[in-house]
Design an enzyme around this catalytic site. Structure first.
Site, PDB file in Angstrom:
ATOM      1  N   ASP A  26       0.875  -0.924   0.091  1.00 29.39           N
ATOM      2  CA  ASP A  26       0.191  -0.012   0.034  1.00 29.39           C
ATOM      3  C   ASP A  26       0.981   1.122   0.185  1.00 29.39           C
ATOM      4  OD1 ASP A  26      -2.350   1.443  -0.032  1.00 29.39           O
ATOM      5  OD2 ASP A  26      -2.614   1.251   2.144  1.00 29.39           O
ATOM      6  N   HIS A  43       2.361   3.186  -9.075  1.00 34.61           N
ATOM      7  CA  HIS A  43       2.065   1.815  -9.372  1.00 34.61           C
ATOM      8  C   HIS A  43       2.839   1.314 -10.224  1.00 34.61           C
ATOM      9  CE1 HIS A  43      -1.996   2.275  -7.560  1.00 34.61           C
ATOM     10  NE2 HIS A  43      -2.358   2.998  -8.383  1.00 34.61           N
ATOM     11  N   LEU A 137      10.220 -20.941  -5.198  1.00 31.54           N
ATOM     12  CA  LEU A 137       9.449 -19.812  -4.446  1.00 31.54           C
ATOM     13  C   LEU A 137       8.032 -19.752  -5.243  1.00 31.54           C
ATOM     14  CD1 LEU A 137       8.992 -17.224  -2.869  1.00 31.54           C
ATOM     15  CD2 LEU A 137       9.902 -15.770  -4.838  1.00 31.54           C
TER      16      LEU A 137
HETATM   17  C1  IPE Z   1      -5.450  -2.598   0.179  1.00 30.52           C
HETATM   18  O1  IPE Z   1      -5.008  -1.231  -0.167  1.00 30.52           O
HETATM   19  C2  IPE Z   1      -5.588  -3.446  -1.451  1.00 30.52           C
HETATM   20  C3  IPE Z   1      -4.349  -3.576  -2.113  1.00 30.52           C
HETATM   21  C4  IPE Z   1      -3.259  -3.047  -1.499  1.00 30.52           C
HETATM   22  C5  IPE Z   1      -4.247  -4.180  -3.245  1.00 30.52           C
HETATM   23  P1  IPE Z   1      -6.129  -0.380  -0.382  1.00 30.52           P
HETATM   24  O2  IPE Z   1      -5.426   0.963  -0.537  1.00 30.52           O
HETATM   25  O3  IPE Z   1      -7.231  -0.461  -1.036  1.00 30.52           O
HETATM   26  O4  IPE Z   1      -6.894  -0.463   1.062  1.00 30.52           O
HETATM   27  P2  IPE Z   1      -7.831   0.564   1.952  1.00 30.52           P
HETATM   28  O5  IPE Z   1      -8.809   1.142   0.966  1.00 30.52           O
HETATM   29  O6  IPE Z   1      -6.971   2.040   2.308  1.00 30.52           O
HETATM   30  O7  IPE Z   1      -8.207  -0.047   2.906  1.00 30.52           O
HETATM   31  C1  IPE Z   2      -1.709   0.348  -3.285  1.00 32.42           C
HETATM   32  O1  IPE Z   2      -1.438   1.590  -3.437  1.00 32.42           O
HETATM   33  C2  IPE Z   2      -1.988  -0.289  -4.614  1.00 32.42           C
HETATM   34  C3  IPE Z   2      -3.277  -0.533  -5.005  1.00 32.42           C
HETATM   35  C4  IPE Z   2      -4.311  -0.806  -4.066  1.00 32.42           C
HETATM   36  C5  IPE Z   2      -3.517  -1.298  -6.208  1.00 32.42           C
HETATM   37  P1  IPE Z   2      -2.577   2.491  -3.306  1.00 32.42           P
HETATM   38  O2  IPE Z   2      -2.979   2.996  -4.768  1.00 32.42           O
HETATM   39  O3  IPE Z   2      -3.681   2.220  -2.381  1.00 32.42           O
HETATM   40  O4  IPE Z   2      -1.932   3.881  -2.784  1.00 32.42           O
HETATM   41  P2  IPE Z   2      -2.446   4.985  -1.553  1.00 32.42           P
HETATM   42  O5  IPE Z   2      -3.043   4.090  -0.593  1.00 32.42           O
HETATM   43  O6  IPE Z   2      -3.341   5.725  -2.432  1.00 32.42           O
HETATM   44  O7  IPE Z   2      -1.484   5.694  -1.249  1.00 32.42           O
HETATM   45 MG    MG Z   3      -4.115   2.417  -0.605  1.00 34.43          MG
END
Ligand code: IPE
Ligand code: IPE
Ligand code: MG
Length: 254
Positions: A26, A43, A137
């Protein structure tokens, strides 16, 4: 029959190096925002850090790495971001699978894949097939995955396979139907990006997993950060319901 023991049915064996690490990657969006870049740039950078994490697992002898790439709730994001994430997934499969194969990595994808486009589904199928002979792995990507979806799909499949036992099903009956039936339960769960929540990741499988939360954003989570998580894990006392004294008890010679 489950290949691996369940942490609630018997005390599992543990080792200094976790056998299975599961990560919520995240913070990509915030990483990009801090640099005044579009979210997708975060990303893109995030994919690079996936490569680094895979390398770290190979070097450290970790047998299973499970990464949350797209949750069942991430469809709620702006359409443009969802589309870009899908494109990145396709590109990563096209470009990385051969190298994964050469490094002894077996790729698995868990989640409700029927919601993806046919091109992506076909790429996933081929990537799993191409790497099926590897075992150094196991890299599992959770895509359109949700912990509740997983438990429900397992219950529904169990209901079809053993209707006569309705009302008397056990944990052991359900486990073979769960999406991660091919792996031991995670020893270590890592969430980057500062949030301290599960966000519907592996709900069943994390029953006795050690949790590690870090404010480091995923695109900054390099091998040094990975090793900090491992070091934290190595300081934990995993009791699985027992007392601390029971763990240090010296068993006298018979
Ligand atoms: C969780 O992250 C899902 C992934 C990393 C794929 P999110 O950014 O979607 O989670 P919330 O919405 O903050 O809980
Ligand atoms: C996690 O990073 C990746 C996915 C959920 C695909 P985020 O896109 O949730 O990044 P933040 O949380 O907005 O910084
Ligand atoms: Mg996020």
């Amino acid at each position: 029959m489950a290949i691996f023991s369940s942490s609630t049915q018997q005390v599992p064996e543990t080792a200094a190096v976790p056998r299975h690490v599961a990560i919520i990657m995240d913070g990509n969006g915030r990483w990009a925002k801090k640099r005044l870049l579009p979210r997708v740039a975060g990303h893109v950078k995030g994919v690079e850090l996936v490569r680094e994490a895979v390398r770290a697992c190979l070097e450290r002898g970790i047998g299973f790495l499970t990464l949350f790439a797209f949750s069942s709730e991430n469809w709620r994001r702006p359409q443009e971001e969802v589309t870009l994430l899908m494109q990145l997934f396709v590109r990563a499969l096209e470009q990385e699978v051969e190298k994964l194969g050469r490094n002894g990595v077996r790729l698995r994808v868990i989640g409700e894949l029927s919601r993806f486009g046919s091109q992506l589904q076909e790429l996933i199928r081929r990537a799993e097939e191409q790497t099926a002979g590897n075992s150094r792995l196991v890299l599992t990507i959770a895509a359109n995955y949700g912990g509740r979806w997983d438990i429900m799909q397992a219950i529904n499949r169990l209901a079809q396979s053993a209707p006569e036992k309705l009302g008397a099903w056990s944990e052991a009956d359900l486990e073979p139907f769960l999406a991660m039936n091919f792996a031991p339960e995670p020893d270590l769960f890592i969430r980057t990006g500062g949030e301290e929540r599960i966000s519907n990741f592996l709900l069943w499988q994390l029953a006795y997993t050690e949790f590690y939360f870090t404010p480091t954003l995923w695109p900054d989570f390099d091998t040094g950060e990975f090793d900090k998580a491992i070091a934290s894990y190595q300081k934990r006392e995993r009791r699985f319901g027992r007392t601390s004294e029971q763990l240090t008890e010296i068993i006298p010679d018979a």
